[in-house]
Design a protein around this motif. Sequence first.
Motif, PDB file in Angstrom:
ATOM      1  N   ASP A  25       1.818   2.221  -6.480  1.00 37.30           N
ATOM      2  CA  ASP A  25       0.592   2.907  -6.866  1.00 37.30           C
ATOM      3  C   ASP A  25      -0.430   1.874  -7.344  1.00 37.30           C
ATOM      4  OD1 ASP A  25      -1.271   4.813  -7.599  1.00 37.30           O
ATOM      5  OD2 ASP A  25      -0.325   5.233  -9.538  1.00 37.30           O
ATOM      6  N   LYS A  41      -4.088   3.724   3.154  1.00 42.69           N
ATOM      7  CA  LYS A  41      -4.682   4.393   1.994  1.00 42.69           C
ATOM      8  C   LYS A  41      -6.102   3.859   1.815  1.00 42.69           C
ATOM      9  CE  LYS A  41      -3.662   5.671  -2.790  1.00 42.69           C
ATOM     10  NZ  LYS A  41      -2.728   5.471  -3.937  1.00 42.69           N
ATOM     11  N   LYS A  97      -6.556   0.086   5.070  1.00 40.57           N
ATOM     12  CA  LYS A  97      -7.383   1.286   5.122  1.00 40.57           C
ATOM     13  C   LYS A  97      -6.710   2.395   5.929  1.00 40.57           C
ATOM     14  CE  LYS A  97     -10.520  -0.524   2.578  1.00 40.57           C
ATOM     15  NZ  LYS A  97     -10.705  -0.047   1.193  1.00 40.57           N
ATOM     16  N   SER A 121      -8.424   4.341  -0.188  1.00 47.39           N
ATOM     17  CA  SER A 121      -8.933   4.095  -1.543  1.00 47.39           C
ATOM     18  C   SER A 121      -8.529   2.742  -2.106  1.00 47.39           C
ATOM     19  CB  SER A 121      -8.447   5.192  -2.495  1.00 47.39           C
ATOM     20  OG  SER A 121      -7.024   5.176  -2.597  1.00 47.39           O
ATOM     21  N   ALA A 172       0.815  -1.214   0.000  1.00 46.22           N
ATOM     22  CA  ALA A 172       0.000   0.000   0.000  1.00 46.22           C
ATOM     23  C   ALA A 172       0.851   1.268   0.000  1.00 46.22           C
ATOM     24  CB  ALA A 172      -0.935  -0.004   1.213  1.00 46.22           C
ATOM     25  N   ARG A 173       1.989   1.237   0.681  1.00 42.98           N
ATOM     26  CA  ARG A 173       2.834   2.434   0.766  1.00 42.98           C
ATOM     27  C   ARG A 173       3.830   2.541  -0.391  1.00 42.98           C
ATOM     28  NH1 ARG A 173       2.086   5.082   5.480  1.00 42.98           N
ATOM     29  NH2 ARG A 173       1.369   3.909   7.316  1.00 42.98           N
TER      30      ARG A 173
END
Length: 493
Positions: free
Chosen positions: A197, A314, A311, A316, A193-194
């Motif tokens: 993209d 990010k 979550k 989304s 997630a980090r």
Amino acid sequence: MNRRDFVQAAAASALAPAAPAASSKMIGIQVGAVSFVDEGVEKVLDVFQQEAAVNTLLVATFTYGRGIAGRQVPGNPLPDHGKQEYDNGSGPGTFQGGAYTKYHPQYFKDTVLTEFRAPDFGDFDVLEAVIPSARKRGMKTICWFEDVWGAPDRVPNVAQAQERRLNGQNAGTLCFNNPNYRNWLLGMVEDYARSYDIDGIMWGSERQGAFADAIGAAHGGAPQNPTNVTCFCPHCEQKARDRGISVERARAGFTALCNFTAAAAQGMRPVDGYYVQMWRLMLRYPELLAWEMLWTDSLRETYAAMYKKVKEVKPSIGMGWHIWHNNSFSPIYRAEQDLSELTKYSDFLKMVMYHNCGGERMAGYIRRMNSTVFRDVPTQELLDFHYRVLDYKQEKPLADLAQSGFSSDYVYREAKRAHDALLGTKTQLWPGIDIDIPTGRNSSKSTPQGTKDAVLAAFRAGSDGVLLSRKYSEIKTANLRGAGDAIRQLGFA
């Protein structure tokens, strides 16, 4: 640009055909790193878009299994693309498994599992290679990883995270209640997630608890040694005590159950029959089902923790789960897949509805169950019972089932059932559609028309998308095109 050029450009733009609107349906395909290495990123994405109108990539980012990574499984026909060879030799490109992306040590400080990079393609990072090209094409990218691990000689310290069998030996599977595995899973999704993209993450675990395993309630091969059931490690035993479950009685119950199923497999019939004897043990040892639910709850808690972590990083990013094909065969496993519970921590569910190999797998499941607790029941009657309780139309009889596979009506009924269960929730339904998953020599094989019918059935049931499975490196182009024909017929392309 002068005024004349501007007017001409505007007129040309007005006369040009409008670009097709992006489909609101998810059209996904599972694909491993080897396909991009062998064929090139742009070429593979061209095929996906041109043949099947794919708009979402489910990229295999971690596994030690050949189900979602590597080339075609050795012994099965090679598809009409990619290198015309298997990857079971030695040297660069040989399938070994692990992580097909870079990973960052700061996310794995709280686990002993710190060395798991796949050596297959050197420092190739499949997400770095694919995401930029996918973005330019308007395609989404979802990380797809699974609960399949290598042996201690391949993964340092993995023994410290493994489940413990009833017989005291370590299993090859990892324990959800072991902090080393729980923290590894949380570190992995945080890293994805980090560091990338991405649009989503999907994880799958094709396992179940000790009771279901002890009676052989799964497809695939002969029943295992019942004493191999899991998990009886110190973490699980402490969790059981915290729930008020007697570990000693659970061990006694599973020892009795495993002795019974081992004897049943040898045809040693109890005086009152196999099914009655199973119930006698369940009544005497309610800890059997309590231990099964402890395992299931531990998996659900793992889902919830991974969802929460993603979550936090990010919101989304979509988070969802691959639901094992055993959901189509075992009423016990189906009962454990309570969609009203799963929706609490699922943005989407890829529920396996593999019609083609489903016939072979159902036949295997029935024969396994017929070797233990249902040994008194003729196999065809046992199959008919499962057709009835699982709400399937009468599919082929057992003698023909592997050769015929399931019909597209099976896909419709499974998708409709799941769709109805998810109504009013945020969770999307993405049926997994079988294309060229290997089957036995005399068992059903995928066809373009069969694939098309299955995709049409999934959408007719109200699905939010479909996921073409298991991996592109075993899919024939004509069968992929069959999925595309359905998508174009429905106006989604």
